[in-house]
Design an enzyme around this catalytic site. Structure first.
Site, mmCIF file in Angstrom:
data_model
loop_
_atom_site.group_PDB
_atom_site.id
_atom_site.type_symbol
_atom_site.label_atom_id
_atom_site.label_comp_id
_atom_site.label_asym_id
_atom_site.label_seq_id
_atom_site.Cartn_x
_atom_site.Cartn_y
_atom_site.Cartn_z
ATOM 1 N N GLY A 293 0.367 -1.538 0.219
ATOM 2 C CA GLY A 293 0.143 -0.514 0.169
ATOM 3 C C GLY A 293 0.641 1.194 -0.011
ATOM 4 O O GLY A 293 0.088 2.346 -0.476
ATOM 5 N N PRO B 142 4.391 -5.057 -1.034
ATOM 6 C CA PRO B 142 4.643 -4.354 -1.327
ATOM 7 C C PRO B 142 4.159 -4.232 -2.804
ATOM 8 O O PRO B 142 4.797 -5.734 -3.218
ATOM 9 C CB PRO B 142 5.814 -3.206 -1.148
ATOM 10 N N CYS C 234 -11.930 5.314 -29.029
ATOM 11 C CA CYS C 234 -13.166 5.848 -28.560
ATOM 12 C C CYS C 234 -13.842 6.317 -27.820
ATOM 13 O O CYS C 234 -15.287 5.555 -27.452
ATOM 14 C CB CYS C 234 -14.037 4.948 -29.954
ATOM 15 N N TYR D 5 0.765 -1.102 -12.401
ATOM 16 C CA TYR D 5 -0.391 -1.274 -12.581
ATOM 17 C C TYR D 5 -0.933 -0.192 -14.172
ATOM 18 O O TYR D 5 -1.860 0.357 -13.938
ATOM 19 C CB TYR D 5 -1.776 -0.329 -11.589
HETATM 20 N N1 LLP Z 1 -1.321 -7.070 -0.817
HETATM 21 C C1 LLP Z 1 -2.795 -6.717 -1.117
HETATM 22 C C2 LLP Z 1 -3.860 -7.401 -0.708
HETATM 23 C C3 LLP Z 1 -3.656 -5.937 -2.393
HETATM 24 O O1 LLP Z 1 -4.506 -6.306 -2.049
HETATM 25 C C4 LLP Z 1 -2.638 -4.912 -2.338
HETATM 26 C C5 LLP Z 1 -3.275 -4.356 -4.002
HETATM 27 C C6 LLP Z 1 -1.003 -5.812 -2.321
HETATM 28 C C7 LLP Z 1 -0.790 -6.373 -1.731
HETATM 29 C C8 LLP Z 1 -0.214 -4.344 -3.434
HETATM 30 O O2 LLP Z 1 -0.970 -2.929 -3.313
HETATM 31 P P1 LLP Z 1 0.670 -1.826 -3.617
HETATM 32 O O3 LLP Z 1 2.357 -1.669 -2.723
HETATM 33 O O4 LLP Z 1 0.482 -2.066 -4.500
HETATM 34 O O5 LLP Z 1 0.236 0.074 -3.085
HETATM 35 N N2 LLP Z 1 -5.072 -0.989 -9.685
HETATM 36 C C9 LLP Z 1 -5.044 -0.333 -8.129
HETATM 37 C C10 LLP Z 1 -4.040 -0.086 -7.451
HETATM 38 C C11 LLP Z 1 -5.026 -1.564 -7.294
HETATM 39 C C12 LLP Z 1 -4.403 -2.169 -5.661
HETATM 40 C C13 LLP Z 1 -4.663 -3.766 -5.603
HETATM 41 N N3 LLP Z 1 -4.330 -4.177 -4.206
HETATM 42 C C14 LLP Z 1 -3.984 1.804 -9.024
HETATM 43 O O6 LLP Z 1 -3.788 1.514 -10.372
HETATM 44 O O7 LLP Z 1 -4.219 2.439 -8.619
#
Ligand code: LLP
Length: 428
Positions: free
Chosen positions: A251, A289, A357, A385
């Site tokens: 996150g 992460p 489009c 992403y």
């Molecule tokens: N662990 C779990 C259970 C998750 O659902 C996620 C992300 C992560 C770890 C990794 O989170 P990060 O470190 O990448 O924030 N498509 C969206 C973000 C979706 C995140 C989904 N879950 C965007 O482009 O902002």
């Protein structure tokens, strides 16, 4: 390809730098890459990924910690290979992601499987290769997993994802730790769910986890979530169920547009101080992460096709679109856009849009650019992403990808042809 002589790292992306008027990723000139491979083209810096990882490794020095890269952020095989070679495990959310981990040489024992909707088939696949842990998100899933494991004569290692009901103060679509979200087991139901898990023959409780959201730029929600999770650990262990590892999810945000998230090592210094103060510092720790390891390691190159001046708006129409870069359309997300070859002159304010489009197909709004048709632009912070969420909408083949390592540029994914996009279809 000349190495940059006086690199001026871009904000948040020190490995993306102008040498003279030419933008480079590490020692590779992006104009040359675009000429050689065409556009749209994703270009990633291996050094940027490893330096982002190093911040976490510094944060956890001397601790029993496992970093599981949340591969949904960017699941290209060569990217996974970088993290597998650096000792990372992986946080997966599908059987498809598991197949990618194995194809990239990742260690299944370091895989944790998250997600609210695992199928029986996916559970079986994961049990057969011996993944490290299932992060279970509901009591119903516990029963199914136990039955699937028992059928195979195996015992599934499980952690329960608890929903701590903490507001991560991020975009509602990527906030996951609030009561109204579909994720995890409610804090007040966790005790019961743990007792249930411990009673099932096909399961062995090994941990607890939470993940409160994505693009978090403040440490407070993490500290609050940690308190809530540690309260539960104390109660669960008092009921005689041992919790071997604590997983705090992912996150951590990145700098897209002047955002100022804490560095991973600084964040973890704060979190570990709390963990120590509460007596849990020697537990096995896990984190998941995604974005913070790859987001600022990548750019997307796109060619300007047409300039279209208008009464209300000027449009800069480029060859990348919402199928390549879905974040602006989905979350109104901001990505910086800069020329790969700088010209002097007066800028004009454009909406940078793709050929798809839909009016939702925009990449940047109200951007001042000195640009002409045929120029190549770099969309920054495109390592996370973007490619992993790319689609074939409008029968657009997905972009090619390059991994830069010093002065070497490795093609890690070929551009999809139109034929590739319908190769699995057939006429009646
Ligand atoms: N662990 C779990 C259970 C998750 O659902 C996620 C992300 C992560 C770890 C990794 O989170 P990060 O470190 O990448 O924030 N498509 C969206 C973000 C979706 C995140 C989904 N879950 C965007 O482009 O902002």
């Amino acid at each position: 390809m000349n190495a940059p002589t006086t690199p001026q790292g871009l904000p948040g992306q020190p490995q993306v730098a102008y040498a003279g008027d030419q933008l480079h990723v590490e020692g590779v000139c992006l104009s040359e890459l675009a000429r050689e491979h065409g556009t749209p083209l994703f270009v990633y810096s291996k050094a940027a990924m490893l330096s982002a990882l190093a911040a976490y490794q510094r944060g956890f020095a001397g601790r029993n910690a496992q970093i599981c890269y949340a591969m949904k952020a960017n699941s290209s095989l060569a990217v996974l290979q970088v993290f597998a070679d650096a000792g990372c495990g992986f946080d997966i959310v599908s059987g498809g992601e598991l197949a990618r981990v194995l194809a990239a040489g990742g260690d299944p024992a370091k895989v944790i499987f998250s997600g609210v909707g695992k199928t029986r088939h996916e559970m079986k696949q994961a049990l057969q290769v011996g993944i490290g842990c299932f992060n279970v998100e509901s009591e119903a899933e516990l029963d199914v997993l136990s039955a699937v494991a028992a059928d195979l004569g195996k015992v599934a290692p499980v952690s329960l994802r608890v929903n701590p009901n903490v507001d991560p103060k991020t975009h509602p679509y990527i906030s996951t730790g609030l009561k109204g979200n579909k994720f995890g087991i409610a804090h007040e139901d966790a005790q019961r769910a743990y007792r249930h898990a411990a009673s099932l023959p096909g399961l062995k409780v090994v941990g607890i986890d939470c993940h409160i959201g994505s693009q978090i730029t403040d440490s407070t929600p993490y500290l609050d979530a940690m308190d809530r999770v540690l309260d539960l650990v104390a109660d669960i262990e008092a009921a005689g169920i041992a919790i071997h590892h604590i997983d705090f999810g992912g996150g951590l945000g990145i700098n897209y547009n002047g955002d100022t998230p804490p560095e991973a090592d600084a964040l973890w210094a704060q979190l570990l101080a709390k963990l120590d103060a509460r007596g849990y510092g020697q537990r096995q720790l896990m984190i998941e992460p995604g974005r913070s390891l790859v987001g600022n390691a990548g750019v997307c190159l796109t060619e300007v096709l047409y300039l279209k001046p208008g009464e209300q708006k000027n449009f800069c129409i480029v060859d990348a679109a919402m199928n390549d870069l879905p974040r602006p359309a989905m979350y109104q997300a901001f990505h910086q856009i800069v020329p790969v070859s700088q010209h002097s002159g007066d800028g004009v304010v454009y909406d940078v849009v793709g050929p798809v489009c839909e009016s939702g197909d925009w990449i940047g709004r109200d951007r001042q650019l000195v640009v002409q048709a045929g120029d190549v632009l770099a969309v920054l912070s495109a390592g996370a992403y973007c490619m992993s969420m790319a689609s074939n909408y409008n029968t657009r083949g997905r972009a090619a990808e390059i991994l830069v390592d010093g002065t070497k540029a490795h093609l890690i994914r070929q551009r999809e042809s139109a034929f590739d996009t319908f190769a699995l279809e057939q006429l009646v």
